[in-house]
Design a protein around this motif. Sequence first.
Motif, PDB file in Angstrom:
ATOM      1  N   GLN A  73      -0.405  27.372   6.933  1.00 40.64           N
ATOM      2  CA  GLN A  73       0.957  27.900   6.894  1.00 40.64           C
ATOM      3  C   GLN A  73       1.287  28.504   5.536  1.00 40.64           C
ATOM      4  N   PRO A  96       5.707  29.124  13.687  1.00 41.81           N
ATOM      5  CA  PRO A  96       6.949  28.802  12.970  1.00 41.81           C
ATOM      6  C   PRO A  96       7.589  30.012  12.287  1.00 41.81           C
ATOM      7  N   ASN A 174       3.622  21.712  14.683  1.00 42.60           N
ATOM      8  CA  ASN A 174       4.001  22.732  15.640  1.00 42.60           C
ATOM      9  C   ASN A 174       4.820  22.098  16.744  1.00 42.60           C
TER      10      ASN A 174
END
Length: 331
Positions: A73, A96, A174
């Motif tokens: 991420q 996201p 997630n």
Amino acid sequence: MNLKKTVLLPLITAGLLAAAPGVMAAKFKMALGDAAGGTQWELGQTFKTLFEKKTGGKHTVDLFPNGQLGDEQNTVNNAALGTLDFSVLAINNVTPFSPSVGVLTLPYVIQSAEDAKKLTQGPIGKELTENTIRDAGVRIVGWAYSGFRVLTNSKRPVTSLADLKGLVIRVPKNEIMIATYQAWGINPTPMAWSETFTALQQGVVDGQDNPYITVSAMKFNEVQKYITNVRYLFSLEPLIVSESVFQDQKPEVQKAILDAGMEATEHSYKYLLETEDKIKKELAAKGMQISDAANGEKEFIEKATAAVWPKFYESIGGKAKLDQALKSLGR
């Protein structure tokens, strides 16, 4: 007219352009979440070879596997900022930042490698690429096809939801994947990918899910005993490029990036089909016990689709987006 200012301004502008990320760069960095040997590495290495050939060696790509440049991420953030050029990462770590991509991670939407290819390379894939540019400042230029995320654990064979009870399962951070396990009756443990092997080794968590190729590349057979074949999520791992870096390139370099990404995607699909069965047999030979979910996975499918799909209609752009995906797959 100030002659000094007239002379200096073009020089300063030229200097800024030369310093701008990606404009003059001949060497790009690519982050990989997984270790060398998996589908991320295969996609990255193939892209590197193709891209360098297409640019006549003027531009090169250095690969940094195993999270050397940060967790997956973080690499999206860094690419959005233009401080990282490329990254290959699990699709769930893009979601996201661009929630509509979540349609590809809803449980049991994708039920075969062919389904995965149709969705990513068809109109839906193109729309999701545009959405990631808009939402996250990164562009998807390729896909690694890694196969279904099978469940592994160190405690016991799992063939039913009842067998899951009491197991501590690691999942990525997630929401869709977390909600899927909750629908199955357990609360999973969200954890960064870079921490997963150590957590399994130390018994902090009992299990995790990932494709056979990743289980092998990460040597999970050293810390896990049991595998359950489940098809709730087909692992897609996009190759992203920083949109600001991409836009800084000359048209011929942009074309080389896009063409190399498309060709590397085709290679990844063939690589999965050619290697997955072989890897499965190798893991069994190393002592992993492989089971199928009972009754064709019926209870897993019913619980997950009933509870998870409606919960995420809004985030993926509405129920119509899911219906569109299913229709494109003939369902």
